[in-house]
Write a protein that holds these residues in place. Structure first.
Motif, short mmCIF file in Angstrom:
data_model
loop_
_atom_site.label_atom_id
_atom_site.label_comp_id
_atom_site.label_asym_id
_atom_site.label_seq_id
_atom_site.Cartn_x
_atom_site.Cartn_y
_atom_site.Cartn_z
N LYS A 35 31.62 26.98 -46.53
CA LYS A 35 32.75 27.81 -46.91
C LYS A 35 33.01 28.91 -45.89
N LYS A 36 32.99 28.50 -44.64
CA LYS A 36 33.19 29.50 -43.60
C LYS A 36 34.67 29.84 -43.46
N PHE A 37 34.93 31.10 -43.21
CA PHE A 37 36.30 31.51 -42.92
C PHE A 37 36.27 32.51 -41.78
N TYR A 38 36.78 32.06 -40.65
CA TYR A 38 36.79 32.91 -39.45
C TYR A 38 38.16 33.58 -39.41
N ASN A 39 38.16 34.86 -39.77
CA ASN A 39 39.40 35.61 -39.89
C ASN A 39 39.55 36.50 -38.66
N LEU A 40 40.42 36.11 -37.76
CA LEU A 40 40.48 36.80 -36.47
C LEU A 40 41.74 37.64 -36.32
N TYR A 41 41.52 38.87 -35.92
CA TYR A 41 42.63 39.78 -35.60
C TYR A 41 42.69 39.92 -34.09
N MET A 42 43.88 39.80 -33.54
CA MET A 42 44.08 39.91 -32.10
C MET A 42 43.56 41.25 -31.60
N PHE A 43 42.54 41.19 -30.76
CA PHE A 43 41.92 42.47 -30.37
C PHE A 43 42.85 43.32 -29.50
#
Length: 888
Positions: A35-43
């Motif tokens: 149940k992985k969720f890689y939530n990425l915000y543009m750095f």
RNA sequence: GCCGGGGUGGCGGAAUCGGUAUACGCGCAGGACUUAAAAUCCUGUGGUCGAAUAGACCUUAUGGGUUCGAGUCCCAUCCCCGGCACCA
């Protein structure tokens, strides 16, 4: 009387921020792949003292989503970092008169403090800073891999040069003033001639110049088709996909060779419309065309030379500016259209660009506006070969008659009567059969210009040995290219990659760019002097650094592996992920090496479990820059066997822009918002709520000071509701129904980024609870969970301190929509509005009541009366639809 | 010019399948509390006519159409925003 506890947002927010950090609530165990969720915000790139409100807006949008995902059961990994290498940061350092190192030490601390004070659930144990040597050694490694794959090459190119930033810019970094949202300015301060058509530096707004310089480029064009085709597979906003599609600009066409009259030469043109070729009456070539003088007759030589000279002094962007009067000069020679033997005069004109197609155009004035204008001016014959949808068959004498889009062929022998699209195919076949032409595809996409003549970036890890160059020796003398094989179309002689990475960027004082066409490192022999890896003789390091976009093209791969010692071999086997197509032996050897391995910038196991990114959240301004480059780099890494996927961001969400009081924020307007000020005054929760409440996440949102006051009031009321409202065991029907609806609405809305309506629904719910004057503990539990993604601090405080829960609210489970409140009755009602019968409504209560009422369409009031008479309508009541659900 | 997305109160903006347009918030007005102010709470608030908390009419850029019913669907026009653009 119970003692009133007032809400102290400052104290509460500080307390929880510290506890979250200490308890590592947001640092998931990445060895758990479930149940992985890689939530990425543009750095962000640090090019100021700290975050501005736009960052607060977009990062909160990403955080809300991450918190929601966490509550619905995902193991969320949400990292943050700094894109600290590159021109943006360097320019800021120059502006404040510091070295980039000193400036960044201060500002990144500030960014970090601000991100923390906003209450975002970042994993602070895994951050990335692109200017750290631990990071950029791998950016250099990536460059070396590109070189070994023969995807990096050197070429003398006409480059965009910003005289103010004193550096080369990629095409993507050159914009119109409207795109860059900047006022154009000339470097010398003179007024800009045509401001709307000016092409300016994305960063500083200065009008760019053209210079010829030898540069490193990446062969992104080799991946053009894949970049285009994959767009169909990824879940991105349509406008971003469209922007990429247009930027790639794939066009099917044909290259036609026309023999030159009385000469052994021929001229090649590229066209997407060979169907109109019976109407071709002239040829135009670009002033830079290598054959320009060769094609010129001696009696036209003077005129042509003058024309070429003049056009050199006009910028490309002025040359192709719309509406400009056509200019040109006749070379004196003719090309023969072998279809009909027509002698086509050859002209030179500046509207033809050398880097489009073959740098030569065949003119069909009857069916191309631009060709028509040119033919008019130079009195060239205009032939009609297409009858358009207007049916006009007359001679083409006016621009309005020029039919470009649709129609049927005429005056074209074997094409007559055919529709233009079918004629195009037939003509291509015909030309190819006779060897007069060859189908080719043209692209708008250009290779990625990687070199920057600046200081603040990863030194390009290449070594040049003059001795080896003279003997025609290069890295490719001993090694086969891993992916493509272009190395014979440029001279790689003398070039070797640095195998012993990193090539550290030295700390120097004279780091400012000089605009000489060479970077500041070229003044430092202690940096560039080295030994040739091949012959051991004296050699010179490349002194250019790489483009910032290379740093950010792979950072998402790094995050999950931060802190892991990945330099030791992991006995994982990548074979299953290898591409199926037949591999070169060089590539196979390379992949065997990877498997056995040697060091890598990421852990293969963690990468396999956690990538690709599940949701990428960022700005639309990177449509054709970062978002294209990251896709390209990921594809290359896949082809090299390092990754098992080729699209880094299967889902991307583009947020909108934050504006202030109806205008774009800018320093000159004095309306730049510092989030610190608002956090200090109103608290992080109030700011978060307000930013998300402003409007849809993907639209322009307008920040107004008066609005945030309302959020503070709301938070106080919310607190009161939890702490001071009398408790009851039996919740009122109204509140239950509302609660029910709100849970359902939020579950849907948050997953669709409709945060503003979510918050409105929460407010309605709170109003409803307060109107009831009492509340049950169960309702408060649910309310705390609903509020948590938006106002995490307050939610945490009431969850733990008021509701006495032993665990964090963010580890709680999002409330589910409970059916038990629903009745199982079913009635059929006729609806009266304002006393008039307006329709028959069947209200089914057996299932989800508030969504399943069905409006039965009655054709007329008469019909309803009939139904009533027949007893089809069992009950007739006055129902204000607003409370329809309650009446049920 | 082409391709996208839009146009709803004084403002930001709501409105699942076509079903009481203007949710929620801001602002504004009136009131309660207070010596007063702030804070808080309550009430009202699309427009026009009207003494009215009576009633009527109008209203989702403009004009037409479909429908019992249109912000929503169709056609035309105007305007705004974004992307692309002498790309052959």
């Amino acid at each position: 009387m119970e003692k009133k506890r007032t809400y102290n947002n400052k104290q509460v927010e500080k307390k929880w921020q510290e506890r979250w950090l200490k308890g590592k609530i947001y640092s998931p165990n990445l060895s758990v792949p479930d149940k992985k969720f890689y939530n990425l915000y543009m750095f962000p790139y640090p090019s100021a003292e700290g975050l501005h409100a736009g960052h607060a807006f977009s990062s909160t949008g990403s955080d809300v989503y991450g918190r929601f995902q966490r509550m619905v059961g995902w193991n969320v990994f949400q990292p943050i970092g700094y894109d600290s290498f590159g021109i943006h940061s360097e320019n800021y350092a120059i502006k404040v008169g510091e070295t980039p190192q000193t400036m960044l030490k201060r500002t990144t601390n500030h960014y970090e403090r601000q991100f923390k004070s906003l209450g975002h659930g970042y994993d602070w144990t895994r951050t990335v800073t692109t200017s750290d040597v631990d990071y950029y050694r791998w950016t250099q490694w990536l460059f070396v891999e590109m070189f070994k794959s023969d995807l990096a090459y050197r070429k003398k190119v006409e480059v965009n040069f910003c005289p103010s930033c004193k550096t080369v810019l990629a095409d993507e970094q050159v914009m119109t003033p409207a795109q860059a949202m900047k006022e154009p300015k000339n470097f010398d301060g003179s007024p800009v001639a045509e401001p709307d058509n000016a092409r300016i530096c994305e960063r500083c707004g200065t009008v760019v110049e053209k210079r010829d310089l030898e540069q490193w480029l990446f062969r992104i064009t080799d991946y053009a088709d894949r970049l285009l085709a994959n767009l169909a597979k990824i879940d991105w906003p349509a406008k971003i996909k469209l922007a990429q599609k247009n930027w790639i600009g794939r066009k099917e066409g044909i290259e036609i060779k026309y023999p030159i009259l009385n000469s052994q030469f021929s001229i090649a043109v590229w066209t997407s419309r060979p169907d109109t070729n019976f109407g071709a009456t002239f040829i135009v070539i670009s002033p830079e065309h290598p054959d320009a003088l060769k094609l010129t007759n001696s009696d036209h030589r003077k005129e042509i030379e003058d024309y070429i000279k003049v056009s050199k002094n006009i910028s490309k962007y002025q040359r192709i500016a719309e509406g400009r009067e056509k200019t040109g000069a006749f070379t004196g020679s003719y090309a023969v259209n072998q279809l009909n033997g027509y002698k086509m005069p050859i002209f030179i004109a500046d509207f033809v660009l050398m880097d489009v197609g073959t740098g030569a155009v065949v003119g069909v004035p009857g069916h191309d506006i631009r060709d028509f204008q040119f033919a008019r001016k130079f009195k060239i014959e205009i032939k009609r070969v297409v009858i358009g949808t207007d049916g006009d068959e007359s001679e083409i004498a006016e621009e309005a008659q020029v039919q470009e889009e649709e129609g049927k062929m005429v005056n074209s022998e074997f094409l007559n009567g055919l529709d233009i699209h079918r004629a195009t195919v037939k003509m291509m076949d015909y030309l190819e059969d006779r060897g007069w032409g060859k189908r080719t595809t043209s692209y708008h996409l250009r290779d990625w210009l990687i070199s920057r003549q600046r200081y603040w970036g990863p030194p390009i890890p290449m070594i040049y040995c003059e001795f080896c160059a003279k003997r025609e020796i290069s890295y490719f003398t001993k090694h086969k290219p891993l992916i493509t094989n272009h190395h014979d179309d440029w001279s790689s002689f003398g070039w070797f990659p640095e195998e012993n990475l990193p090539v550290e960027l030295p700390v120097i004082q004279d780091y400012k760019p000089e605009g000489t066409g060479r970077g500041p490192l070229a003044n430092h022999p202690e940096f560039y002097r080295t030994k040739c890896p091949h012959c051991g003789g004296e050699a010179r390091r490349e002194t250019d650094v790489s483009d910032t976009f290379l740093d950010s093209s792979w950072y998402f791969l790094r995050y999950p592996s931060v802190g892991l010692d990945v330099s030791h071999s992991e006995s994982s086997d990548l074979r299953t992920s290898w591409p199926d197509r037949s591999l070169s032996s060089a590539l196979q050897r390379h992949q065997t090496q990877i498997t056995n391995h040697q060091s890598l910038p990421w852990s293969q196991e963690v990468t396999r479990n956690w990538l690709p990114v599940d949701l990428y959240f960022g700005g639309a301004e990177h449509s054709v820059l970062h978002l294209m480059y990251a896709r390209f780099v990921t594809m290359v890494l896949k082809d090299l066997g390092y990754l098992s996927f080729e699209e880094p961001f299967p889902t991307f969400y583009a947020h909108g822009l934050l504006i202030k009081d109806g205008a774009k924020m800018s320093k000159s307007r004095g309306n730049v918002i510092n989030p610190d000020h608002y956090i200090e005054k109103f608290g992080a929760d109030a700011l978060r709520l307000y930013l998300m409440f402003l409007g849809p996440m993907d639209a322009k949102s307008d920040f107004r000071d008066s609005g945030i006051e309302g959020m503070r009031k709301f938070l106080n009321r919310l607190w009161e509701t939890f702490v001071n409202l009398p408790r009851t065991k039996h919740e009122s029907v109204e509140v239950l129904s509302k609660l029910h609806k709100t849970v359902k609405k939020l579950t849907k809305d948050i997953s669709e980024f409709k945060y503003n309506t979510s918050i409105a629904a929460i407010m309605e719910l709170v109003n409803s609870i307060r109107n009831a004057g009492r509340v049950s503990g169960a309702t408060l539990n649910v309310l705390a969970l609903l509020v948590a993604p938006f106002a995490p601090h307050l939610a945490e405080e009431v969850w733990v301190e008021v509701l006495n829960k032993k665990y964090s609210v963010h580890k709680a489970t999002w409330p589910s929509y409970d059916e038990k409140y629903l009745s199982t009755d079913s009635v059929l009602v006729a609806v009266q509005v304002n006393g008039k019968l307006r329709g028959q409504v069947a209200v089914k209560l057996d299932k989800a009541a508030d969504e399943s009422y069905v409006v039965a369409l009655a054709k007329s009031d008469q019909k309803i009366s009939n139904w009533l008479a027949k007893g089809k309508i069992k009950k007739q009541i006055y129902v204000p639809s607003k409370i329809l659900n309650f009446v049920i």
